[in-house]
Design a protein around this motif. Structure first.
Motif, PDB file in Angstrom:
ATOM      1  N   SER A   1      35.903  72.721  42.553  1.00 39.67           N
ATOM      2  CA  SER A   1      35.675  71.423  43.206  1.00 39.67           C
ATOM      3  C   SER A   1      35.222  70.374  42.191  1.00 39.67           C
ATOM      4  N   LEU A   2      34.324  70.802  41.300  1.00 33.53           N
ATOM      5  CA  LEU A   2      33.848  69.878  40.271  1.00 33.53           C
ATOM      6  C   LEU A   2      34.986  69.475  39.348  1.00 33.53           C
ATOM      7  N   SER A   3      35.868  70.410  39.047  1.00 31.93           N
ATOM      8  CA  SER A   3      37.004  70.113  38.184  1.00 31.93           C
ATOM      9  C   SER A   3      37.937  69.106  38.857  1.00 31.93           C
ATOM     10  N   ASP A   4      38.133  69.276  40.175  1.00 35.45           N
ATOM     11  CA  ASP A   4      38.998  68.337  40.910  1.00 35.45           C
ATOM     12  C   ASP A   4      38.403  66.924  40.899  1.00 35.45           C
ATOM     13  N   ALA A   5      37.079  66.868  41.077  1.00 35.19           N
ATOM     14  CA  ALA A   5      36.415  65.556  41.060  1.00 35.19           C
ATOM     15  C   ALA A   5      36.551  64.900  39.698  1.00 35.19           C
ATOM     16  N   TYR A   6      36.420  65.717  38.652  1.00 39.52           N
ATOM     17  CA  TYR A   6      36.535  65.184  37.286  1.00 39.52           C
ATOM     18  C   TYR A   6      37.960  64.663  37.043  1.00 39.52           C
ATOM     19  N   ASN A   7      38.954  65.392  37.550  1.00 39.75           N
ATOM     20  CA  ASN A   7      40.346  64.957  37.379  1.00 39.75           C
ATOM     21  C   ASN A   7      40.601  63.642  38.133  1.00 39.75           C
ATOM     22  N   SER A   8      39.998  63.518  39.331  1.00 37.85           N
ATOM     23  CA  SER A   8      40.146  62.276  40.106  1.00 37.85           C
ATOM     24  C   SER A   8      39.542  61.088  39.363  1.00 37.85           C
ATOM     25  N   LEU A   9      38.401  61.349  38.733  1.00 40.40           N
ATOM     26  CA  LEU A   9      37.748  60.284  37.940  1.00 40.40           C
ATOM     27  C   LEU A   9      38.631  59.870  36.779  1.00 40.40           C
ATOM     28  N   GLU A  10      39.266  60.849  36.161  1.00 41.70           N
ATOM     29  CA  GLU A  10      40.174  60.553  35.051  1.00 41.70           C
ATOM     30  C   GLU A  10      41.356  59.702  35.529  1.00 41.70           C
ATOM     31  N   GLN A  11      41.873  60.029  36.704  1.00 43.30           N
ATOM     32  CA  GLN A  11      42.988  59.236  37.239  1.00 43.30           C
ATOM     33  C   GLN A  11      42.566  57.795  37.520  1.00 43.30           C
ATOM     34  N   THR A  12      41.360  57.630  38.069  1.00 41.20           N
ATOM     35  CA  THR A  12      40.836  56.273  38.330  1.00 41.20           C
ATOM     36  C   THR A  12      40.679  55.504  37.043  1.00 41.20           C
ATOM     37  N   ASN A  13      40.199  56.196  36.015  1.00 40.73           N
ATOM     38  CA  ASN A  13      39.988  55.570  34.706  1.00 40.73           C
ATOM     39  C   ASN A  13      41.311  55.098  34.113  1.00 40.73           C
ATOM     40  N   LEU A  14      42.337  55.955  34.233  1.00 41.09           N
ATOM     41  CA  LEU A  14      43.651  55.575  33.719  1.00 41.09           C
ATOM     42  C   LEU A  14      44.214  54.369  34.482  1.00 41.09           C
ATOM     43  N   HIS A  15      43.986  54.341  35.793  1.00 41.44           N
ATOM     44  CA  HIS A  15      44.463  53.220  36.606  1.00 41.44           C
ATOM     45  C   HIS A  15      43.789  51.912  36.198  1.00 41.44           C
ATOM     46  N   LEU A  16      42.488  51.976  35.959  1.00 41.28           N
ATOM     47  CA  LEU A  16      41.752  50.778  35.524  1.00 41.28           C
ATOM     48  C   LEU A  16      42.246  50.301  34.164  1.00 41.28           C
ATOM     49  N   GLU A  17      42.528  51.249  33.277  1.00 41.52           N
ATOM     50  CA  GLU A  17      43.020  50.868  31.955  1.00 41.52           C
ATOM     51  C   GLU A  17      44.362  50.146  32.052  1.00 41.52           C
ATOM     52  N   LYS A  18      45.225  50.641  32.961  1.00 45.37           N
ATOM     53  CA  LYS A  18      46.519  49.965  33.150  1.00 45.37           C
ATOM     54  C   LYS A  18      46.336  48.538  33.667  1.00 45.37           C
ATOM     55  N   GLU A  19      45.381  48.358  34.584  1.00 46.36           N
ATOM     56  CA  GLU A  19      45.113  47.023  35.113  1.00 46.36           C
ATOM     57  C   GLU A  19      44.607  46.090  34.022  1.00 46.36           C
ATOM     58  N   VAL A  20      43.741  46.649  33.162  1.00 44.30           N
ATOM     59  CA  VAL A  20      43.196  45.837  32.056  1.00 44.30           C
ATOM     60  C   VAL A  20      44.315  45.395  31.136  1.00 44.30           C
ATOM     61  N   LYS A  21      45.207  46.312  30.816  1.00 45.34           N
ATOM     62  CA  LYS A  21      46.328  45.974  29.936  1.00 45.34           C
ATOM     63  C   LYS A  21      47.212  44.902  30.584  1.00 45.34           C
ATOM     64  N   GLY A  22      47.403  45.012  31.935  1.00 51.88           N
ATOM     65  CA  GLY A  22      48.221  44.035  32.623  1.00 51.88           C
ATOM     66  C   GLY A  22      47.581  42.646  32.598  1.00 51.88           C
ATOM     67  N   LEU A  23      46.291  42.598  32.764  1.00 48.99           N
ATOM     68  CA  LEU A  23      45.576  41.322  32.706  1.00 48.99           C
ATOM     69  C   LEU A  23      45.654  40.703  31.325  1.00 48.99           C
ATOM     70  N   LYS A  24      45.509  41.612  30.293  1.00 51.20           N
ATOM     71  CA  LYS A  24      45.589  41.094  28.912  1.00 51.20           C
ATOM     72  C   LYS A  24      46.975  40.510  28.646  1.00 51.20           C
ATOM     73  N   SER A  25      47.969  41.148  29.118  1.00 47.11           N
ATOM     74  CA  SER A  25      49.326  40.651  28.872  1.00 47.11           C
ATOM     75  C   SER A  25      49.578  39.359  29.647  1.00 47.11           C
ATOM     76  N   GLY A  26      48.865  39.078  30.735  1.00 48.99           N
ATOM     77  CA  GLY A  26      49.035  37.870  31.512  1.00 48.99           C
ATOM     78  C   GLY A  26      48.321  36.671  30.908  1.00 48.99           C
ATOM     79  N   GLY A  27      47.456  36.849  29.909  1.00 51.16           N
ATOM     80  CA  GLY A  27      46.776  35.776  29.175  1.00 51.16           C
ATOM     81  C   GLY A  27      45.647  35.156  29.959  1.00 51.16           C
ATOM     82  N   THR A  28      45.070  35.826  30.829  1.00 52.77           N
ATOM     83  CA  THR A  28      43.962  35.275  31.592  1.00 52.77           C
ATOM     84  C   THR A  28      42.739  35.181  30.731  1.00 52.77           C
ATOM     85  N   SER A  29      41.847  34.238  31.133  1.00 53.65           N
ATOM     86  CA  SER A  29      40.622  34.001  30.356  1.00 53.65           C
ATOM     87  C   SER A  29      39.513  34.934  30.760  1.00 53.65           C
ATOM     88  N   THR A  30      39.806  35.712  31.766  1.00 54.91           N
ATOM     89  CA  THR A  30      38.742  36.630  32.243  1.00 54.91           C
ATOM     90  C   THR A  30      38.736  37.949  31.501  1.00 54.91           C
TER      91      THR A  30
END
Length: 618
Positions: free
Chosen positions: A515-544
């Motif tokens: 169960s702990l391993s599954d939770a850790y994997n879910s956290l990793e997936q969330t982290n990867l999703h956030l990283e993709k969003e950050v990259k998308g924002l950077k490519s859009g040239g936003t000031s935020t």
């Protein structure tokens, strides 16, 4: 000399006085002249003179000393009187003269330990050249040399051997020191090529076996009186002498031969009975603890080869025989007349015909050799043998006592060694129980064969008592073994229960880890999703972008701290449980369980993350 009533003290006093006075009047000299020196005298006169010499010295210390110091002949051919009488015993062709001369040695040795020791001290083996020299060639031969010469079976003469054995019986009777001394005597082999020297006791047993193999023209034993006389010597020698018993059993064939002799139907009742007495002495006077020679082994051999009931029957048959039932307390000598002398000659000529008498299968001379004292001694010995053989046979071979110390685990002893020791102990007890069952079955069969005869003989009652003792011992040992087996089974069940409990705990921990391993994997997936969003924002040239980076870093740091704390707690818990699992695995291995089979499939489907260091690098 014979006196009157034995119960009258005055008569006993008169006998002692009369004997002393008669010797003072040189009666002993005249009797020696008639019985020993005057070979021209009729056989009846010589025999009466020798018997009178025996009566004259019986129970009289002064007369015993007088006879032991008396010499016969003229210089230089002088000889001790005792040596001359022994020479008559070994050389005479008359059985009556042998019996009369033997009577002299019987009374000389009776309750005369000093005289016995004096005669035994002369028993020194001589070289072969002297041993095989004819008796008449050396009048200077010592008493012991002559006796050993007769015992060495010169020229295969078993008759001379048995006569010498009768004299040796008197020397050893009721004298432990003489028995021990003679026990050490070794005789040289007839020829050097035949081997090492042989103990005198072993040589005598060998002659006993040779006598049983010699037959006359009718197919009957050729020396019907040799075996009983040699057996009388052996019974007297082994009585109350453990070292003699040990020496007798040192040669394994001796026991085998005695067992065969007791069961040999071609032997007389007397021979079978005396052989049974000899076997009984090997039990009751046996002090050996050596395996194969102890009293228990001998009793067990008797039971297996003969059967206790059949063995005890040999005693009853012997006691009912003519030789034992016709014995009288004291034999009175007939007056010496012409008719008495003629009857002696008839006895000498008719000895062989007497052997055909169905009422008495034993040789006539044995009625004189087997006197009342020996018969009573055998009867008393028989009672002692009956009691002790049943007692020895009823006891287990090894007295194994169940004490708490044997059931407890020793200090420093591993569980595996402890269980192995308990298993060996139980196996030993089971083996002992099987032996007891076998002996109990033998007794039951023995009693079944004789139970239907309707006889209430003492030996049957003895067998029944032995059977009860065997059954009681068997029940007790079986109960103790069952208790020990139940204890081992209970301990094994307890250990198996603990193993099952720990196995369930391991399964629960594995589930939590997954169960702990599954939770850790879910956290990793969330982290990867956030990283993709950050990259998308950077490519859009936003000031935020700086704010997003700051938020991302904070979220990462917070998530990492939280996951590290949970992971550390989990690793500590896993380390504790892993230690328990290792101890349980070792315990299950000792109990014979397959640990690998129990752990099969555990952990295969767990999606554990890779090394934490890689995550930190990311």
């Amino acid at each position: 000399m014979m006196g009157g009533s034995e119960a009258d003290p005055q008569k006993d006093s008169n006998k002692i006085t009369n004997k002393t006075v008669l010797v003072q009047k040189k009666l002993l000299d005249y009797l020696l002249m008639l019985g020993v020196e005057s070979q021209w005298a009729p056989i009846a006169v010589r025999c009466s003179a020798l018997r009178s010499i025996g009566d004259l010295i019986a129970g009289n210390a002064k007369n015993l000393d007088a006879l032991s110091s008396k010499v016969l002949g003229e210089e230089p051919q002088v000889e001790l009187a005792l040596n001359s009488i022994l020479r008559i015993i070994l050389r005479t062709s008359s059985m009556q003269e042998f019996i009369a001369a033997d009577h002299v040695f019987k009374n000389f040795c009776e309750k005369n330990t000093d005289g016995q020791a004096m005669l035994a001290s002369t028993l020194i083996p001589q070289p072969n050249s002297m041993t095989h020299a004819p008796l008449e060639e050396d009048v200077n031969m010592s008493f012991g040399s002559m006796l050993l010469h007769g015992l060495s079976e010169s020229d295969g003469d078993l008759e001379t051997c048995c006569r010498a054995a009768s004299v040796l019986t008197h020397i050893l009777k009721d004298n432990t020191q003489c028995k021990e001394r003679v026990l050490r005597i070794e005789l040289e082999a007839p020829m050097p090529s035949l081997g090492a020297p042989e103990l005198l006791l072993h040589r005598i047993v060998r002659y006993l076996a040779v006598a049983s193999s010699m037959k006359n023209k009718d197919g009957k034993p050729g020396y019907s009186y040799v075996q009983p006389i040699i057996l009388k010597l052996l019974v007297t020698w082994l009585a109350d002498c453990p070292s003699a018993v040990q020496c007798f059993l040192d040669s394994r064939p001796h026991l085998t031969y005695m067992l065969e002799l007791v069961s040999n139907t071609s032997s007389t009742v007397c021979v079978r009975g005396l052989a049974a007495v000899l076997l009984g002495e090997c039990v009751i006077y046996n002090k050996s603890s050596e395996s194969g020679k102890d009293g228990f082994t001998i009793a067990d051999a008797i039971s297996q080869k003969i059967g206790l009931t059949a063995y005890f029957l040999k005693f009853d048959e012997m006691q009912r025989s003519f030789l034992f039932s016709s014995v009288k307390p004291a034999q009175s000598h007939k007056p010496l007349t012409r008719s008495t002398a003629a009857s002696m000659a008839e006895i000498e000529d008719g000895e062989e015909s007497d052997l055909s008498d169905q009422k008495n299968e034993d040789h006539p001379i044995l009625t004189s050799i087997f006197d009342a004292q020996f018969v009573n001694f055998v009867k008393s010995l028989e009672v002692y043998i009956r009691e002790n053989i049943v007692d020895v046979y009823s006891r287990p071979k090894s007295d194994v006592a169940v004490v708490p110390a044997e059931m407890e685990q020793k200090g420093g002893e591993s569980d595996k060694d402890y269980i192995k020791r308990l298993k060996a102990f139980v196996e030993k007890q089971c083996s002992e129980i099987q032996k007891l069952l076998g002996r109990n079955a033998t007794l039951a069969e023995d009693l079944a064969r004789t139970g239907g005869s309707g006889n209430s003989q003492p030996e049957l009652r003895v067998g029944s008592g032995s059977d009860r003792v065997q059954a009681e011992t068997l029940r007790r040992d079986l109960q103790e073994a069952s208790q020990r087996i139940e204890m081992v089974k209970a301990e094994k069940a307890k250990i198996e229960s603990e193993a099952s409990m720990y196995q369930n705990l391991v399964g629960k921990l594995e589930s939590d880890l997954k169960s702990l391993s599954d939770a850790y994997n879910s956290l990793e997936q969330t982290n990867l999703h956030l990283e993709k969003e950050v990259k998308g924002l950077k490519s859009g040239g936003t000031s935020t972008s700086p704010d997003i980076e700051s938020i991302k870093a904070g979220a990462r740091e917070e998530a990492q701290k939280e996951s590290e704390a949970e992971l550390n707690d989990l690793l500590v818990c896993l380390g504790q449980e892993q230690s328990k699992v290792e101890k349980l695995s070792a315990r299950l291995s000792e109990l014979g369980e397959d640990v690998c089979k129990l752990l099969e499939g555990i952990g295969d489907d767990m999606g554990l993350p890779e090394d934490d260091d890689e995550e930190e690098e990311d």
